[in-house]
Write an enzyme that holds these catalytic residues in place. Structure first.
Site, PDB file in Angstrom:
ATOM      1  N   SER A 195     -10.443   0.312   6.917  1.00  0.00           N
ATOM      2  CA  SER A 195      -9.756   0.373   5.621  1.00  0.00           C
ATOM      3  C   SER A 195      -9.097  -0.918   5.157  1.00  0.00           C
ATOM      4  O   SER A 195      -8.652  -1.002   4.022  1.00  0.00           O
ATOM      5  CB  SER A 195      -8.706   1.486   5.630  1.00  0.00           C
ATOM      6  OG  SER A 195      -9.325   2.728   5.429  1.00  0.00           O
TER       7      SER A 195
ATOM      8  N   SER B 152      -9.854   2.344   2.557  1.00  0.00           N
ATOM      9  CA  SER B 152      -8.875   3.000   1.691  1.00  0.00           C
ATOM     10  C   SER B 152      -7.915   2.024   1.000  1.00  0.00           C
ATOM     11  O   SER B 152      -7.300   2.407   0.003  1.00  0.00           O
ATOM     12  CB  SER B 152      -8.070   3.990   2.522  1.00  0.00           C
ATOM     13  OG  SER B 152      -7.289   3.313   3.482  1.00  0.00           O
TER      14      SER B 152
ATOM     15  N   LYS C  28       0.863  -1.201   0.000  1.00  0.00           N
ATOM     16  CA  LYS C  28       0.000   0.000   0.000  1.00  0.00           C
ATOM     17  C   LYS C  28       0.889   1.237   0.000  1.00  0.00           C
ATOM     18  O   LYS C  28       1.869   1.293   0.768  1.00  0.00           O
ATOM     19  CB  LYS C  28      -0.914  -0.025   1.230  1.00  0.00           C
ATOM     20  CG  LYS C  28      -1.969   1.078   1.255  1.00  0.00           C
ATOM     21  CD  LYS C  28      -2.890   0.953   2.475  1.00  0.00           C
ATOM     22  CE  LYS C  28      -3.993   2.015   2.470  1.00  0.00           C
ATOM     23  NZ  LYS C  28      -4.911   1.885   3.630  1.00  0.00           N
TER      24      LYS C  28
END
Lengths: 494, 488
Positions: free
Chosen positions: A184, A160, A79
């Site tokens: 998330s 996210s 990420k």
């Protein structure tokens, strides 16, 4: 020839260790898949050479008879909220476009030490603020899933950690890192039919992760099954003296401890999560989950978490408050974007830089956070929200008197179409309603696939555990996984 | 303590003063990072990723800084808070990389305490007053902007960014510039004794924000102004004097004092407005979510207490018990360095009274002449003890000792070596002394007659003459004895 895209973390690790195939073969196969999946926009930066280099090192170690790490030969996605030395780290924001850290986050460093390699940096909601990946400066990620109505509506991969979820579901990588501030990891995992666990706050070091809300941020793994999550969490977790909120505890052997026999475990079903007008498919999946856990030997008990309805408002005060302060360092002075209009002074530079660098949702949350911390409003909002947070934590404490784990849906609905919710931030925030309480209480929580809805889209079941009891959470996840028969995959349309 | 009043047109005014002193904590590394706190380094050479607030960086508390704050609190008999917390003070400025200062607003590590001050610390009869301390909290220093490096740009030096400060907040118990000066001196002395701050105001290790208001004696508190960053005791006293007078003039001419932040200009000897309450920042304080609360356990507190040195007030009492005058005891304890020098002399076996007299007259006098501080003294306590030992055992007289000391200052030779080389040993040879006395009495028959008819004062004359004839080397005790016998 092996289709490496079908192998998970354990399978790759074992295959490499047993000499069935070379780590380099896996890395090259997945590099090719990543390069061919641009339509998903899951990656901001691809790093095929790093994946290959890490794989070569593992192959060399194996040839030399050296011991291999927990993730040896497994290429993963990172990420783009984790700072990676020498590789652009953006938090999906224009503010950090071109920012190349001179340092490596503790969690990513742990993974490389365990023998994992990096396929690239995964897209996300800007500064991890969002539930659909639509706030990324680098364009939204698209879910590989499509509705079964024959339409081609592009769906949200969740957020996210949407680049992570999309890439795993599309089998571009067997696993990826996520971060979870208010859902998330869990919400995007649920949206694409994969697993993901947010460990107890403090298990994974926050050092080197671009901060959103410090008291809530927690890294965790996302993968296609529970075992893979357990393996990867073991590699990620551990005490870090550079993070003052890091827990100084040994990392349990979660993979070795996996056991889906739940005899003697009591599973709490919180009545407050059964909202009025709950989605029919969600309710059905939840009932299935209850039946599966019962089948695995667990006892089902009704519990109450009375302050649940205040969790979301409290979260949307605390998280923006912390974010408004955490994001103050993006000021154009030392790194990242600097917008210095002709003849501008310091204040003008701040204003221009931050207006240009932050997206709309980030600016909205900075405004909310600034407001709730302002003199005259602080007590009414921030102090009150902290009290609510304490009450939510107490709800869970009380619940543990009668149960060991809690089962609930991960989200109130399946994935929505891109653009369907972004006109109304509140309806977007509602996506986090089931995820946020565990975040506020710092508890481990996991999402595993629970089935498909009428539109053929995945739904997630959430298991919440006691602090530090990731093992019980993983075990219940495994019990569900063994019974749900969830094998659905997104068609490869890209 | 002192009745300080400003005479206005409408009568007398009383001044109310409170001080917020920022003291840099003595520590190797910064409050939340491992960077050095060294002074005077190349700009931006003591800056870690944390100090520069790079993305993803986290503060890690430096226990030594907290320990020093706790020890300081114990030295002023303050309440030590076993549970404290860091808060963020949010504002934007180029010298503040995080966009917030980590400080302690809501739960400081040290609570209420007090410091007793005397207006004239060297006068044992000077009245004393207790100044309340509201709190001591620990916080980060900011970096420094440099405006003279480039024609259109300002540069930032982050060497100081993140250095640990203690903010020591007094109650508004101070009533005059003199009291404020005495308070700051005493505080500085305590910090130096404890070793928690070097007290160096020129280097900015200590600076004061001065809150001043005026009121009719005993009346309601007036509106206060805050004069920021005053970096010497003298400037602080001048700033208070100016500011109090300005406020009186303003009120008496029909104006009103505005709550504001002011700056003191030592060149013009005046304060001027920096910003008013209306444009005061809203700092949006809230608990720093990166940090856990600070919890102090018994063992930690015990170590802090055990490591505290004897403090000036206690030392002074002990010195008086050793037979020192109140004045000497006060002077020797006013600065830690002086007391430590004195105690080094005692440790070398020098008698307390002899040591204190010599220190205060001979050593201070010499240093004064040389323009040196005690730290820079060319003679160390061990060397001084050697000299004083020669006096004590009668090897040399006090007046010879002065000569020897002067030679020591110049040549850095040892006292015994000098005495040996120059043949300065005192003599007890009564025959030689008697011979000289006989000569002097013969040459001064008139004075002998006067002395014998009752002019006792002339005894000193004979002693002086004898010592002179003996070139100072005669034992004064022996001289006295022989003269008394001969003169009758």
């Amino acid at each position: 020839m092996t289709d490496f895209s079908r192998l998970g973390v354990a399978a790759i690790r074992d295959g490499v260790a047993n000499g069935e195939f070379k780590a380099v073969e896996v890395a090259e196969a997945l590099n090719t898949r990543v390069a061919a999946a641009k339509a998903l926009n899951a990656f901001i930066v691809e790093t095929p050479e790093m994946a290959v280099a890490a794989a070569q090192a593992v192959d060399a170690d194996r040839a030399a008879g050296k011991p291999l790490g927990k993730m040896a030969g497994v290429p993963i996605g990172m990420k783009d909220l984790f700072c990676t030395e020498g590789v652009q780290t953006t938090a999906a924001s224009h503010m950090l476009e071109g920012f190349v850290p001179t340092y490596e986050s503790t969690v990513s460093a742990n993974l490389w030490k365990a023998g994992a390699g990096m396929l690239g940096k995964l897209n996300l909601d800007q500064f991890a603020m969002g539930s659909s990946n639509e706030t990324s400066y680098f364009g939204n990620v698209i879910s590989p899933w499509r509705r079964n109505d024959g339409g081609n509506a592009a769906l949200a991969p969740g957020g996210s950690s949407g680049g992570s979820s999309s890439a795993i579901a599309a089998r571009l990588c067997p696993a990826a890192t996520g971060t979870d501030t208010g859902g998330s990891i869990r919400q995007p995992a649920a949206f694409v039919g994969i697993s993901g666990i947010k460990p107890t706050y403090g298990r994974c070091s926050r050092w080197g992760i671009v901060a959103f809300a410090s008291s809530l941020d927690q890294a965790g793994p996302m993968a296609r099954d529970v075992r893979d999550c357990a393996i990867m969490l073991e590699a990620m977790a551990g005490f870090d003296p550079k993070d003052p909120t890091s827990l100084d505890l040994p990392v349990p052997a979660w993979e070795a401890g996996l056991n889906s026999d739940l005899k003697g475990k009591r599973i709490g079903i919180p009545r407050e999560y059964r909202l009025d007008g709950i989605d029919e498919d969600i309710a059905k999946m939840w009932d299935n989950g209850i039946a599966w856990l019962k089948d695995a030997g667990a006892e089902i008990v009704d519990i109450s978490l009375p302050h649940t309805k205040y969790a979301l408002p409290a979260y949307y005060i605390i998280a923006p408050a912390e974010a408004s302060s955490n994001l103050a360092r993006f000021d154009g002075v030392r790194f990242g974007l600097r917008d210095l209009p002709e003849g501008a002074g310091l204040q003008d530079m701040y204003a221009a830089t931050r207006a240009a660098g932050f997206g709309e949702e980030v600016r909205r949350r900075i405004m909310i956070g600034t407001y709730v911390l302002s003199a005259g409003f602080y007590d009414a909002y921030y102090t009150q929200a902290q009290k609510v947070r304490a009450l939510i934590a107490r709800d869970f404490e009380n619940a543990w008197a009668s149960c060991d784990l809690i089962l609930a849906p991960t989200t109130p609905s399946a994935a929505f179409g891109l653009g369907e919710k972004n006109a109304d931030p509140l309806s977007m925030y509602l996506n986090d309603v089931f995820a946020v309480p565990a975040s506020l209480a710092g508890l481990p929580a996991m999402s595993v696939p629970g089935g498909l809805d009428k539109q053929g889209l995945p739904l997630g079941l959430q298991i919440i555990g006691k602090a530090l009891d990731e093992q019980a959470v993983l075990n219940a996840g495994l019990a569900i996984e063994e019974r749900s028969g969830f094998t659905a995959e997104a068609g490869e349309w890209w | 303590m002192s009745e300080y009043r400003i005479q206005g047109n409408t009568g007398e005014w009383e001044v109310v003063i409170g001080l917020e002193v920022h003291a840099q904590i003595t520590s190797e590394s910064k409050l939340f990072s491992g960077s050095s706190t060294g002074f005077g380094a190349e700009p931006n050479s003591h800056v870690s990723l944390v100090d520069a607030a790079m993305p993803g960086m986290l503060p890690v508390p430096n226990r030594e800084c907290l320990r020093q704050a706790v020890r300081t609190g114990m030295a002023i008999n303050a309440q030590i808070n076993r549970w404290s917390r860091f808060d963020r003070k949010n504002y934007f400025y180029a010298d503040l990389p995080q966009g917030y200062q980590i400080s302690q607003l809501y739960h400081p590590i040290v609570g209420e305490g007090e410091i007793e001050v005397t207006l004239n610390e060297k006068d044992p009869d000077s009245p004393t007053k207790k100044i309340g301390i509201e709190r001591i909290h620990v916080e980060q220093d900011a970096g420094k902007l440099m405006h003279d490096q480039h024609p259109t740009m300002s540069f930032v030096d982050l060497n100081r960014s993140g250095v640990a400060l203690m903010e020591i907040v007094s109650r508004p118990d101070i009533g005059s510039p003199q009291e404020a000066g005495a308070y700051l001196k005493k505080l500085r002395s305590i910090l130096r004794y404890v070793g928690s701050c070097d007290g160096n105001m020129e280097q900015g290790s200590m600076r004061a924000d001065v809150n001043v208001s005026v009121r009719k004696p005993g009346g309601e508190l007036g509106t206060r102004t805050e004069t920021k960053n005053v970096n010497s005791i003298r400037f602080m006293m001048q700033a208070i004097e100016y500011e109090a007078q300005r406020q009186v003039d303003l009120i008496e001419s029909g104006g009103a004092v505005v709550q504001e932040t002011r700056l003191f200009d030592p060149n013009k000897m005046e304060t001027r407005s920096m910003r008013s309450k209306e444009d005061a920042h809203d700092y949006r304080y809230f608990p720093d979510p990166d940090l856990l609360p600070v919890e102090l356990d018994d063992a930690f507190l015990e170590e802090c207490r055990a490591s505290l040195p004897e403090l000036p007030d206690a030392k002074r009492t002990r010195y008086e018990a050793l037979g020192l005058t109140a004045y000497n005891a006060a002077v020797l304890t006013a600065e830690a360095e002086t007391a430590f020098w004195f105690e080094d002399l005692l440790a070398e076996g020098v008698d307390a009274k002899q040591a204190s007299n010599w220190l205060m007259s001979e050593l201070f006098g010499a240093l004064n002449k040389l323009g040196k501080t005690l730290d820079e003294s060319p003679v160390n306590p061990k060397q001084a003890a050697e000299l004083l030992g020669l006096v004590a055992d009668g090897t040399i007289s006090g007046s010879i000792a002065k000569q020897v000391f002067e030679i020591m200052l110049e040549t850095k030779q040892g006292a015994s070596a000098i005495v040996e080389e120059k043949g300065l040993k005192q003599t007890n040879d009564t025959g030689a002394i008697e011979a000289e006395i006989a000569k002097i009495m013969a040459a001064n028959e008139d004075k002998v007659t006067e002395y014998r008819s009752g002019k006792d004062k002339l005894f000193g004359f004979f002693v002086g003459q004898t010592m002179k004839a003996m070139q100072g080397k005669a034992n004064p005790g022996v001289v006295n004895q022989l003269l008394k016998a001969k003169l009758g």
